[in-house]
Design a protein around this motif. Sequence first.
Motif, PDB file in Angstrom:
ATOM      1  N   PHE A 234      37.842  52.448  55.685  1.00  0.00           N
ATOM      2  CA  PHE A 234      36.444  52.118  55.950  1.00  0.00           C
ATOM      3  C   PHE A 234      36.239  51.488  57.329  1.00  0.00           C
ATOM      4  O   PHE A 234      35.423  51.939  58.136  1.00  0.00           O
ATOM      5  CB  PHE A 234      35.886  51.166  54.869  1.00  0.00           C
ATOM      6  N   SER A 235      36.975  50.425  57.622  1.00  0.00           N
ATOM      7  CA  SER A 235      36.697  49.650  58.847  1.00  0.00           C
ATOM      8  C   SER A 235      37.010  50.454  60.095  1.00  0.00           C
ATOM      9  O   SER A 235      36.255  50.397  61.078  1.00  0.00           O
ATOM     10  CB  SER A 235      37.502  48.353  58.858  1.00  0.00           C
ATOM     11  N   VAL A 236      38.123  51.197  60.075  1.00  0.00           N
ATOM     12  CA  VAL A 236      38.491  51.898  61.314  1.00  0.00           C
ATOM     13  C   VAL A 236      37.525  53.058  61.587  1.00  0.00           C
ATOM     14  O   VAL A 236      37.207  53.346  62.743  1.00  0.00           O
ATOM     15  CB  VAL A 236      39.976  52.348  61.311  1.00  0.00           C
ATOM     16  N   LYS A 237      37.001  53.694  60.518  1.00  0.00           N
ATOM     17  CA  LYS A 237      35.995  54.747  60.733  1.00  0.00           C
ATOM     18  C   LYS A 237      34.733  54.129  61.337  1.00  0.00           C
ATOM     19  O   LYS A 237      34.090  54.702  62.205  1.00  0.00           O
ATOM     20  CB  LYS A 237      35.679  55.469  59.416  1.00  0.00           C
ATOM     21  N   ARG A 238      34.389  52.940  60.858  1.00  0.00           N
ATOM     22  CA  ARG A 238      33.192  52.259  61.377  1.00  0.00           C
ATOM     23  C   ARG A 238      33.403  51.841  62.841  1.00  0.00           C
ATOM     24  O   ARG A 238      32.465  51.895  63.644  1.00  0.00           O
ATOM     25  CB  ARG A 238      32.880  51.037  60.500  1.00  0.00           C
ATOM     26  N   LEU A 239      34.645  51.444  63.191  1.00  0.00           N
ATOM     27  CA  LEU A 239      34.920  51.083  64.597  1.00  0.00           C
ATOM     28  C   LEU A 239      34.678  52.278  65.505  1.00  0.00           C
ATOM     29  O   LEU A 239      34.143  52.140  66.610  1.00  0.00           O
ATOM     30  CB  LEU A 239      36.376  50.608  64.765  1.00  0.00           C
ATOM     31  N   ASN A 243      31.680  52.957  68.499  1.00  0.00           N
ATOM     32  CA  ASN A 243      32.321  53.060  69.821  1.00  0.00           C
ATOM     33  C   ASN A 243      33.200  51.862  70.187  1.00  0.00           C
ATOM     34  O   ASN A 243      33.406  51.577  71.371  1.00  0.00           O
ATOM     35  CB  ASN A 243      31.285  53.247  70.944  1.00  0.00           C
ATOM     36  N   ALA A 244      33.727  51.159  69.200  1.00  0.00           N
ATOM     37  CA  ALA A 244      34.630  50.043  69.503  1.00  0.00           C
ATOM     38  C   ALA A 244      36.037  50.554  69.802  1.00  0.00           C
ATOM     39  O   ALA A 244      36.787  49.923  70.551  1.00  0.00           O
ATOM     40  CB  ALA A 244      34.668  49.061  68.345  1.00  0.00           C
ATOM     41  N   ILE A 245      36.412  51.687  69.184  1.00  0.00           N
ATOM     42  CA  ILE A 245      37.660  52.380  69.553  1.00  0.00           C
ATOM     43  C   ILE A 245      37.285  53.858  69.745  1.00  0.00           C
ATOM     44  O   ILE A 245      36.332  54.338  69.117  1.00  0.00           O
ATOM     45  CB  ILE A 245      38.801  52.208  68.499  1.00  0.00           C
ATOM     46  N   LYS A 265      55.438  47.775  61.824  1.00  0.00           N
ATOM     47  CA  LYS A 265      55.433  47.353  63.239  1.00  0.00           C
ATOM     48  C   LYS A 265      54.040  47.403  63.837  1.00  0.00           C
ATOM     49  O   LYS A 265      53.693  46.606  64.701  1.00  0.00           O
ATOM     50  CB  LYS A 265      56.350  48.270  64.054  1.00  0.00           C
ATOM     51  N   GLY A 266      53.228  48.380  63.404  1.00  0.00           N
ATOM     52  CA  GLY A 266      51.909  48.579  64.025  1.00  0.00           C
ATOM     53  C   GLY A 266      50.826  47.650  63.505  1.00  0.00           C
ATOM     54  O   GLY A 266      49.728  47.613  64.067  1.00  0.00           O
ATOM     55  N   THR A 267      51.086  46.908  62.450  1.00  0.00           N
ATOM     56  CA  THR A 267      50.060  46.019  61.871  1.00  0.00           C
ATOM     57  C   THR A 267      49.639  44.986  62.915  1.00  0.00           C
ATOM     58  O   THR A 267      50.468  44.216  63.402  1.00  0.00           O
ATOM     59  CB  THR A 267      50.623  45.339  60.601  1.00  0.00           C
ATOM     60  N   ARG A 268      48.355  45.007  63.287  1.00  0.00           N
ATOM     61  CA  ARG A 268      47.916  44.165  64.426  1.00  0.00           C
ATOM     62  C   ARG A 268      46.398  44.055  64.460  1.00  0.00           C
ATOM     63  O   ARG A 268      45.697  44.752  63.714  1.00  0.00           O
ATOM     64  CB  ARG A 268      48.395  44.783  65.747  1.00  0.00           C
ATOM     65  N   GLU A 269      45.938  43.221  65.396  1.00  0.00           N
ATOM     66  CA  GLU A 269      44.502  43.074  65.644  1.00  0.00           C
ATOM     67  C   GLU A 269      44.069  44.277  66.490  1.00  0.00           C
ATOM     68  O   GLU A 269      44.472  44.407  67.641  1.00  0.00           O
ATOM     69  CB  GLU A 269      44.231  41.747  66.378  1.00  0.00           C
ATOM     70  N   ILE A 270      43.263  45.164  65.890  1.00  0.00           N
ATOM     71  CA  ILE A 270      42.882  46.416  66.562  1.00  0.00           C
ATOM     72  C   ILE A 270      41.720  46.167  67.521  1.00  0.00           C
ATOM     73  O   ILE A 270      41.664  46.713  68.615  1.00  0.00           O
ATOM     74  CB  ILE A 270      42.439  47.453  65.499  1.00  0.00           C
ATOM     75  N   THR A 271      40.777  45.398  67.038  1.00  0.00           N
ATOM     76  CA  THR A 271      39.583  45.007  67.803  1.00  0.00           C
ATOM     77  C   THR A 271      39.493  43.502  67.601  1.00  0.00           C
ATOM     78  O   THR A 271      39.848  43.027  66.523  1.00  0.00           O
ATOM     79  CB  THR A 271      38.346  45.721  67.199  1.00  0.00           C
ATOM     80  N   PRO A 272      39.044  42.743  68.595  1.00  0.00           N
ATOM     81  CA  PRO A 272      38.979  41.297  68.383  1.00  0.00           C
ATOM     82  C   PRO A 272      38.295  40.955  67.054  1.00  0.00           C
ATOM     83  O   PRO A 272      37.217  41.462  66.748  1.00  0.00           O
ATOM     84  CB  PRO A 272      38.171  40.803  69.592  1.00  0.00           C
ATOM     85  N   GLY A 273      38.987  40.146  66.254  1.00  0.00           N
ATOM     86  CA  GLY A 273      38.433  39.733  64.963  1.00  0.00           C
ATOM     87  C   GLY A 273      38.802  40.645  63.804  1.00  0.00           C
ATOM     88  O   GLY A 273      38.472  40.335  62.657  1.00  0.00           O
ATOM     89  N   VAL A 284      44.445  55.105  62.276  1.00  0.00           N
ATOM     90  CA  VAL A 284      44.247  54.699  63.673  1.00  0.00           C
ATOM     91  C   VAL A 284      45.349  55.294  64.538  1.00  0.00           C
ATOM     92  O   VAL A 284      45.096  55.928  65.566  1.00  0.00           O
ATOM     93  CB  VAL A 284      44.304  53.149  63.829  1.00  0.00           C
ATOM     94  N   ASP A 285      46.594  55.080  64.086  1.00  0.00           N
ATOM     95  CA  ASP A 285      47.749  55.376  64.947  1.00  0.00           C
ATOM     96  C   ASP A 285      48.260  56.806  64.815  1.00  0.00           C
ATOM     97  O   ASP A 285      49.173  57.200  65.539  1.00  0.00           O
ATOM     98  CB  ASP A 285      48.901  54.404  64.608  1.00  0.00           C
TER      99      ASP A 285
END
Length: 314
Positions: A234-239, A243-245, A265-273, A284-285
């Motif tokens: 859900f969240s990454v599609k919304r990003l 246009n956040a990514i 290894k890839g688990t991280r902050e994709i967009t601030p917050g 995403v990746d």
Amino acid sequence: SKTTTIPAAKMATMPHTTSIPVTAPTKPEVIEDMAGNWADFKFAPIRESQVSRAMTRRYFADLDKYAESDIVIIGAGSCGLSTAYTLAKARPDLKIAIIEAGVAPGGGAWLGGQLFSAMIMRKPADAFLRELGVPYEDDGVDANYVVVKHAALFTSTVLSKVLQFPNVKLFNATAVEDLITRKTEDGGIRIAGVVTNWTLVSMHHDDQSCMDPNTINAPLIVSTTGHDGPFGAFSVKRLVSMNAIPALGGMRGLDMNTAEDAIVKGTREITPGLIVGGMELSEVDGANRMGPTFGAMALSGVKAAEEALKVFEQ
Ligand code: AHZ
């Protein structure tokens, strides 16, 4: 109550199986009082409104309390629950809200794979099982994985531990249907909370007149909504749509060896917050899927919690 452990003779036939204390319940007082005389049995009297008020008072108090949370975890699958456990244990001072679209939390982790019950975790994720006190079997000295006899044993254990933390509230049957955003000084955006609605309402926006949502403000969101599907990613599609990514890589075909390492290894902050973990990250990746092996979900949850703690320690 008394504590029992698995007998040593039984342990010997279960190599590397952890021994967890089992609490034997004391005989409930009410049963002793009845002494088998169920003909005279009667519950303490109640008025229906007492039940309604006992539930709703608490729910509305929780809505009020968690309207400002420290962390919101979206999705209570194996990754989201592992994140919640690690965070709540490390920081009892943080208010953690979990938003789960389904009535039943647990995501895909009630079964191992297809309709099979055993859950496989590749080493070194067995350390997380020991941390939780979930018993497992090792398939022999050369096995690179361990087996929990039923996936539901893992899920129910982590869930019961998460729910017992006083600083965690699970809002289930509740969907995140948007993200709260703020403009940053450099012209980008920061995620600053979630927009929620009852899942049944979210599913009927097309055939009902608009029913506006609710909100939770939080400086940090951990999204673990799984790979793409009716609710997933859900969240990454919304990003992407805001246009956040630029675009999603899209989950690739199954390769257990590359998939599990890549997700952890890839688990991280994709967009601030917004930290992304679990299978949502594969979208995403452009990472492979791993199919029915859950070690990466547990350890991605641990890493997501560590990334979140870094933000709070800054
Ligand atoms: O209901 C969803 C599920 O419980 C919930 N969820 C999704 N969208 C949501 C939204 N609001 C609130 N908008 C939402 N909740 O998120 C949970 C995701 O759990 P999951 O088990 O699907 O994801 P996971 O990443 O924790 O675990 C993935 C397990 C998989 S999939 C896979 C493969 O396909 O190869 N292999 C493994 C181990």
